[in-house]
Design an enzyme around this catalytic site. Structure first.
Site, short mmCIF file in Angstrom:
data_model
loop_
_atom_site.label_atom_id
_atom_site.label_comp_id
_atom_site.label_asym_id
_atom_site.label_seq_id
_atom_site.Cartn_x
_atom_site.Cartn_y
_atom_site.Cartn_z
N ASP A 1 60.66 26.74 39.23
CA ASP A 1 60.23 26.95 37.84
C ASP A 1 58.77 26.53 37.68
OD1 ASP A 1 59.86 27.06 35.10
OD2 ASP A 1 61.62 25.83 34.61
N SER B 1 64.57 24.59 27.41
CA SER B 1 63.12 24.41 27.53
C SER B 1 62.66 23.32 26.56
CB SER B 1 62.42 25.75 27.27
OG SER B 1 61.06 25.69 27.62
N HIS C 1 62.28 30.05 35.12
CA HIS C 1 62.36 29.35 33.84
C HIS C 1 63.32 30.09 32.92
CE1 HIS C 1 61.02 26.50 30.82
NE2 HIS C 1 60.85 27.50 29.97
#
Length: 412
Positions: free
Chosen positions: A345, A219, A374
């Site tokens: 996502d 991320s 995600h």
């Protein structure tokens, strides 16, 4: 194998007639069983046709593409998301609760930064490594967690476990102020600023000069890694990088998370987590920032406008978002970098995944799954021990460390 040419309209019509007839039989006895079996068959068909798919592998060069196909078979395999939670938001929400947290004992090291602050680095030395018993040459994997993550996140622990199985050492880079250490200066972190990351990489290299080093970012950690590579070009000791669920265009990521449902599920929660970090270090930060104003932020955008962009000296929040977006630096990446994103996502919407930019750089490869959410990528009936993301990490890490010579001069 069910043919993809099967007429779905015919199936739907026949199934409707079948269920209608079964309901007429009654809600007890064989009618209920037949109803359940009918729905199960329809669901299984839909899952196999529309959910379980092979990922799309895109690369800017044939050499990197073929390397991945040869050394990382996972990139060519059908990804079967957990059949009872394949939807994006469910995968995202459930992963921290469903996946196991392997037991890992870290050795903590605090590194002093040039501005007087300190950076927390958690080491897993893996001194019991059978394949690499010599600590001086034992391969090292640097791990970067997400926005508010630490070395204790399940996805980080899983990568440490995978590295341990390979005989490698791990170092987890914790952003300033998130892992319990004291914040010594009024500065935290952001995706655009890579000074702390550069300091950590240089420190690891000095400490283990003869050990190969690669990195993995998740991320925001992946965004930071991509920005670092874009700035450094060939001037880095990293042998390879893998990035998971990165947000490539911060404007698009933020807009996606401001949609009503995603704001409710994710945006407000992450904002409150960031605010908790600010409140924890209030005594240091309140001298430089309007903490009361920061604590009233309701979204990530408002938090960045009131805190992050100001901290790092950007004229506007838009200037910060542009600088934090890795998509603008992908053309300058000179180290093999594999990027895994899920098309569903909500943190990194599919239309913002940099397919065309990746095609222009032979050092880049992009692996896109239809599902996974995600940092989800759950698979199997009960996805507790391993995920698709874990398998991508393990195979790519092993390939880079043990077959890295094949990645020299990918432009040829």
């Amino acid at each position: 194998m069910i043919s993809l040419d099967f007429n779905l309209n015919v199936l739907t019509r026949d199934l409707s007639l079948y269920l209608e007839n079964q309901v007429k039989v009654g809600l007890f006895g064989s009618g209920v069983l037949s109803l359940v079996l009918g729905f199960s068959a329809a669901y299984a068909y839909y899952y196999l046709i529309s959910v379980a798919k092979k990922p799309q592998l895109i690369s800017g060069g044939k050499k990197f593409y073929q390397f991945l196909r040869d050394q990382c078979p996972v990139v060519s395999e059908t990804y079967y998301p957990t059949f009872w939670c394949w939807e994006s938001r469910i995968q995202t929400v459930l992963r921290p609760f469903v996946t196991a947290k392997p037991g890992v004992s870290y050795r903590n090291e605090l590194i002093r930064a040039e501005d007087g602050g300190q950076i927390s680095l958690d080491w897993f030395d893996n001194d019991d490594s059978a394949s690499h018993p010599n600590a001086a040459t034992r391969p090292t994997v640097l791990l970067l967690p997400g926005l508010t993550g630490t070395s204790r996140e399940s996805y980080i622990l899983h990568m440490v476990q995978q590295s341990r199985d390979l005989g490698y050492r791990c170092a987890v880079f914790n952003n300033r102020g998130v892992s319990g250490e004291t914040l010594l200066t009024p500065r935290t972190y952001c995706a655009a600023n890579t000074e702390d990351l550069e300091a950590v990489i240089e420190h690891i290299q000095r400490t283990n000069e003869d050990a190969p080093l690669m990195a993995a970012g998740v991320s925001m950690g992946g965004m930071m890694l991509a920005n670092y590579l874009g700035r450094k070009g060939r001037e880095t000791c990293l042998k390879g990088v893998v990035v998971f669920s990165a947000g490539w265009d911060v404007f698009e990521c933020t807009a996606s998370l401001e949609k009503p449902l995603d704001r409710f599920l994710f945006n407000s929660y992450l904002t409150s987590c960031l605010q908790a970090g600010v409140d924890r270090h209030k005594s240091v930060l309140e001298k430089s920032y309007d903490i009361d104003h920061v604590m009233k932020a309701k979204t990530l955008r408002e938090f960045d406008e009131r805190f992050t962009s100001i901290m790092f000296g950007y004229p506007t929040n838009d200037d910060y978002y542009h600088d934090a977006s890795p998509i603008h630096r992908l053309k300058s990446v000179q180290v093999p970098m594999l990027c895994l994103n899920a098309a569903d996502d909500v943190f990194s919407p599919s239309h913002a995944i940099p397919v065309e930019a990746v095609k222009q750089n032979p050092n880049l490869a992009l692996l896109i799954t239809c599902h996974g959410g995600h940092i989800g990528f759950l698979e199997g009936l009960w996805p507790r021990q391993s995920t698709y993301m874990d398998r991508v990490f393990k195979q790519f890490a092993k390939a880079v460390i043990e077959q890295g010579g094949d990645l020299n001069d990918l432009s040829s």
